[in-house]
Write an enzyme that holds these catalytic residues in place. Structure first.
Site, PDB file in Angstrom:
ATOM      1  N   HIS A  87       0.817  -1.216   0.000  1.00  0.00           N
ATOM      2  CA  HIS A  87       0.000   0.000   0.000  1.00  0.00           C
ATOM      3  C   HIS A  87       0.848   1.261   0.000  1.00  0.00           C
ATOM      4  O   HIS A  87       0.326   2.370   0.073  1.00  0.00           O
ATOM      5  CB  HIS A  87      -0.952  -0.019   1.211  1.00  0.00           C
ATOM      6  CG  HIS A  87      -2.190   0.769   0.969  1.00  0.00           C
ATOM      7  ND1 HIS A  87      -2.485   1.939   1.626  1.00  0.00           N
ATOM      8  CD2 HIS A  87      -3.219   0.553   0.113  1.00  0.00           C
ATOM      9  CE1 HIS A  87      -3.633   2.413   1.214  1.00  0.00           C
ATOM     10  NE2 HIS A  87      -4.107   1.580   0.285  1.00  0.00           N
ATOM     11  N   LYS A 126       3.048   4.364  -1.398  1.00  0.00           N
ATOM     12  CA  LYS A 126       2.879   5.270  -2.519  1.00  0.00           C
ATOM     13  C   LYS A 126       4.114   6.161  -2.554  1.00  0.00           C
ATOM     14  O   LYS A 126       4.104   7.268  -2.040  1.00  0.00           O
ATOM     15  CB  LYS A 126       1.605   6.089  -2.354  1.00  0.00           C
ATOM     16  CG  LYS A 126       0.349   5.240  -2.319  1.00  0.00           C
ATOM     17  CD  LYS A 126      -0.771   5.980  -1.604  1.00  0.00           C
ATOM     18  CE  LYS A 126      -1.979   5.109  -1.430  1.00  0.00           C
ATOM     19  NZ  LYS A 126      -1.885   4.239  -0.277  1.00  0.00           N
ATOM     20  N   ASP A 142      16.740   8.363  -8.742  1.00  0.00           N
ATOM     21  CA  ASP A 142      18.192   8.522  -8.646  1.00  0.00           C
ATOM     22  C   ASP A 142      18.704   8.490  -7.207  1.00  0.00           C
ATOM     23  O   ASP A 142      19.547   9.305  -6.816  1.00  0.00           O
ATOM     24  CB  ASP A 142      18.655   9.808  -9.351  1.00  0.00           C
ATOM     25  CG  ASP A 142      18.488   9.730 -10.857  1.00  0.00           C
ATOM     26  OD1 ASP A 142      18.497   8.617 -11.401  1.00  0.00           O
ATOM     27  OD2 ASP A 142      18.351  10.791 -11.493  1.00  0.00           O
TER      28      ASP A 142
END
Length: 184
Positions: A107, A109, A114
């Site tokens: 879940h 996000k 880089d």
């Protein structure tokens, strides 16, 4: 970036061009795309789901530029209606993984662009002579699923930071999850 009921400004008018509203969903989507476009070496993407075609296209272009892209998603959302994960996996040889345990929901996000470890791992695979271009480690993270509803209909947030402690912590979490996830 903040997403709220004010983010629907252009969606109500079917306008895909960012307006002057600082919360405009299209402005915020363009900001996410801009960060993807700036990636030089790696994108590590942990996302429950995403459906925004512009973000998918930016990831495809990053891949074509030689950016190493790895994705961890939730097994249930892999083939969800409108989801772009399976399209990326079938169209590009991008390694996408899901949690091994069926009782665990992926879940998170966040996107690490880089990160130092990823750049080091990627540059180490380039045959000499190679030149390391300057790069800027950064993270995009927050509550928002990268969907049109998330960007334009919910009360959500997305923090963009170059704080090296935050970047390193989320990059370490990505590597940990990567090692305990299954390829699809």
């Amino acid at each position: 970036m903040i997403f709220n009921e004010l983010s629907e400004c252009c969606a109500r008018n079917y306008n895909a061009t960012p307006c002057e509203n600082e919360n405009c969903m299209h402005r915020n989507i363009q900001n996410v795309i801009k960060y993807i476009d700036e990636a030089k070496y790696t994108i590590d993407f942990a996302m429950y789901t995403f459906t925004v075609i512009g973000i998918m296209n930016a990831l495809i272009e990053a891949y074509k530029r030689g950016v190493n892209i790895r994705i961890i998603t939730d097994n249930e959302m892999l083939c969800s209606s409108g989801g772009k994960m399976s399209y990326l996996e079938t169209e590009l040889p991008i390694d996408i993984r899901v949690p091994q345990l069926k009782t665990v929901m992926m879940h998170h996000k966040f996107m690490v662009i880089d990160g130092h470890r990823g750049v080091y791992d990627t540059v180490g695979k380039i045959p000499p002579p190679f030149k390391v271009e300057p790069y800027r480690p950064l993270v995009l993270t927050g509550s928002v699923n990268w969907t049109m509803q998330g960007f334009g209909g919910n009360w959500e947030n997305c923090l963009v930071t170059t704080d090296i402690v935050t970047v390193t912590k989320l990059e370490e979490e990505f590597y940990r999850m990567w090692d305990v996830s299954n390829s699809i």
